[in-house]
Design a protein around this motif. Sequence first.
Motif, PDB file in Angstrom:
ATOM      1  N   ALA A  44      -2.345 -14.337  35.494  1.00 36.68           N
ATOM      2  CA  ALA A  44      -3.558 -14.933  36.067  1.00 36.68           C
ATOM      3  C   ALA A  44      -3.306 -16.400  36.423  1.00 36.68           C
ATOM      4  O   ALA A  44      -3.664 -16.864  37.503  1.00 36.68           O
ATOM      5  CB  ALA A  44      -4.703 -14.814  35.070  1.00 36.68           C
ATOM      6  N   GLU A  45      -2.648 -17.096  35.518  1.00 44.86           N
ATOM      7  CA  GLU A  45      -2.422 -18.527  35.730  1.00 44.86           C
ATOM      8  C   GLU A  45      -1.531 -18.807  36.933  1.00 44.86           C
ATOM      9  O   GLU A  45      -1.878 -19.602  37.815  1.00 44.86           O
ATOM     10  CB  GLU A  45      -1.724 -19.077  34.484  1.00 44.86           C
ATOM     11  CG  GLU A  45      -2.501 -20.123  33.780  1.00 44.86           C
ATOM     12  CD  GLU A  45      -1.716 -20.636  32.579  1.00 44.86           C
ATOM     13  OE1 GLU A  45      -0.866 -19.902  32.029  1.00 44.86           O
ATOM     14  OE2 GLU A  45      -1.968 -21.786  32.192  1.00 44.86           O
ATOM     15  N   ALA A 100      -4.946 -20.980  44.717  1.00 43.65           N
ATOM     16  CA  ALA A 100      -5.894 -22.094  44.839  1.00 43.65           C
ATOM     17  C   ALA A 100      -5.375 -23.089  45.875  1.00 43.65           C
ATOM     18  O   ALA A 100      -6.125 -23.572  46.726  1.00 43.65           O
ATOM     19  CB  ALA A 100      -6.100 -22.770  43.490  1.00 43.65           C
ATOM     20  N   ASN A 101      -4.064 -23.352  45.863  1.00 46.95           N
ATOM     21  CA  ASN A 101      -3.487 -24.272  46.854  1.00 46.95           C
ATOM     22  C   ASN A 101      -3.657 -23.739  48.264  1.00 46.95           C
ATOM     23  O   ASN A 101      -4.053 -24.458  49.179  1.00 46.95           O
ATOM     24  CB  ASN A 101      -1.976 -24.466  46.600  1.00 46.95           C
ATOM     25  CG  ASN A 101      -1.767 -25.398  45.419  1.00 46.95           C
ATOM     26  OD1 ASN A 101      -2.649 -26.167  45.074  1.00 46.95           O
ATOM     27  ND2 ASN A 101      -0.605 -25.281  44.795  1.00 46.95           N
ATOM     28  N   PRO A 150     -12.357 -14.428  38.778  1.00 46.78           N
ATOM     29  CA  PRO A 150     -13.187 -15.449  38.127  1.00 46.78           C
ATOM     30  C   PRO A 150     -12.430 -16.754  37.895  1.00 46.78           C
ATOM     31  O   PRO A 150     -12.972 -17.848  38.060  1.00 46.78           O
ATOM     32  CB  PRO A 150     -13.572 -14.810  36.784  1.00 46.78           C
ATOM     33  CG  PRO A 150     -13.283 -13.369  36.930  1.00 46.78           C
ATOM     34  CD  PRO A 150     -12.209 -13.230  37.957  1.00 46.78           C
ATOM     35  N   ARG A 151     -11.149 -16.631  37.539  1.00 48.02           N
ATOM     36  CA  ARG A 151     -10.344 -17.835  37.298  1.00 48.02           C
ATOM     37  C   ARG A 151     -10.200 -18.640  38.591  1.00 48.02           C
ATOM     38  O   ARG A 151     -10.344 -19.861  38.611  1.00 48.02           O
ATOM     39  CB  ARG A 151      -8.964 -17.415  36.774  1.00 48.02           C
ATOM     40  CG  ARG A 151      -8.013 -18.571  36.564  1.00 48.02           C
ATOM     41  CD  ARG A 151      -6.689 -18.078  36.045  1.00 48.02           C
ATOM     42  NE  ARG A 151      -6.774 -17.657  34.662  1.00 48.02           N
ATOM     43  CZ  ARG A 151      -6.390 -18.416  33.634  1.00 48.02           C
ATOM     44  NH1 ARG A 151      -5.885 -19.609  33.840  1.00 48.02           N
ATOM     45  NH2 ARG A 151      -6.492 -17.986  32.409  1.00 48.02           N
ATOM     46  N   GLY A 171       3.663 -22.957  38.803  1.00 53.70           N
ATOM     47  CA  GLY A 171       3.290 -24.017  37.863  1.00 53.70           C
ATOM     48  C   GLY A 171       3.748 -23.688  36.453  1.00 53.70           C
ATOM     49  O   GLY A 171       4.594 -22.821  36.233  1.00 53.70           O
ATOM     50  N   ASP A 172       3.124 -24.356  35.524  1.00 55.42           N
ATOM     51  CA  ASP A 172       3.506 -24.190  34.129  1.00 55.42           C
ATOM     52  C   ASP A 172       2.667 -23.049  33.533  1.00 55.42           C
ATOM     53  O   ASP A 172       1.516 -23.235  33.169  1.00 55.42           O
ATOM     54  CB  ASP A 172       3.212 -25.525  33.420  1.00 55.42           C
ATOM     55  CG  ASP A 172       3.786 -25.532  32.027  1.00 55.42           C
ATOM     56  OD1 ASP A 172       4.637 -24.657  31.747  1.00 55.42           O
ATOM     57  OD2 ASP A 172       3.374 -26.390  31.228  1.00 55.42           O
TER      58      ASP A 172
END
Length: 327
Positions: A75-76, A83-84, A107-108, A183-184
Amino acid sequence: MSNDVLVIAEIREGTPKKISFEMLGEGKRIAEQLGGSIRAVALGHEVGDAASSLAQYGADKVFVADDSTLENYTAEGYANVLANLIEQTQPALVLLGATTTGKDLAPRLAARLGVGLASDCTGFAVQDGELLLTRPIYAGKAIATVKQAVRPYMATIRPNIFPTLEIDPSHEADVESIPADAGDIRAKVVDLIKEAGDRIELTEADIIVSGGRGLKAPENFAMIEELAKVLGAAVGASRAAVDAGWKDHSYQVGQTGKVVTPTLYIACGISGAIQHLAGMKTSKYIVAVNKDPDAPIFKVADYGIVGDVFTVVPVLSEEFKKMMAEG
Ligand SMILES: Cc1cc2nc3c(=O)[nH]c(=O)nc-3n(C[C@H](O)[C@H](O)[C@H](O)COP(=O)(O)OP(=O)(O)OC[C@H]3O[C@@H](n4cnc5c(N)ncnc54)[C@H](O)[C@@H]3O)c2cc1C
């Protein structure tokens, strides 16, 4: 802000899942009404072929984020990349599947972007340039029409509701690579264990045969499996059957199980409690076999057989076998 529609494709082992094509079909219709184009994004590792398939099913543009860190869904990581992209391209509407992945990711992503989310949508309309989204609420007892206040609009769509476009092998899309910076990621997938066998995925099945407490014992699911085999169907279960330990939770259809929309749903020995109906009411044709003529399942069934499952189900298997053999 553009008038484009962006489909977040769902890709499994390099191939887009059917929901991706359904989103493209409906997304294209909406984009035409908004005056924009239909775009898709393919995330994963070695997803070049998936990008071509998305083009053949109607995408005018396909963004590709290809990196080994995106091979397994997280998800992350996926939200970071998406998002970017959304911030940069400003689509009017973002579509995801109301699938296990989509329900986790949407939702995230909406929270990251500070926008609303209409989940499990079953209809879209454009009125005076505004998008109206329809979704079942209260376990399917009512249908709400919602209008989101902030763009981009974001929605998950229920699988098997919207038709896909005809495949057009000559349709090409403008393919653009985008930064695949996950990302992280704080949670990492260390292993994926596939369920044994070639079980047909419930949420993608065109035909489902489900069994409930009326089957009386776990071994009696064999006749449900036999009927499913004859029809090339997936097997489902009510919560009563799952709670009794006859089938594991992945088979459960309903409010706390899977939401399914097959062309044909055959409910055997299932009473039709509201929580079960919430998961299968939007099936195209519902057939119920129940010995109680007053069972609530008959209120939603297109065809009802009042009878004993132990007599009716084997007869259905036999008769369908003959029909299939005759072609
Ligand atoms: C918060 C919550 C969430 C829930 N989520 C879900 C969910 O996701 N999915 C779900 O399914 N349920 C869910 N439930 C449970 C739901 O309320 C019902 O209890 C459940 O669906 C009943 O399962 P059933 O129809 O198999 O059993 P029953 O209600 O016991 O019905 C069995 C049926 O079989 C019939 N029958 C019996 N013998 C025969 C026979 N020989 N031949 C033919 N018919 C026969 C009976 O007439 C009866 O209609 C939830 C409940 C709650 C409170």
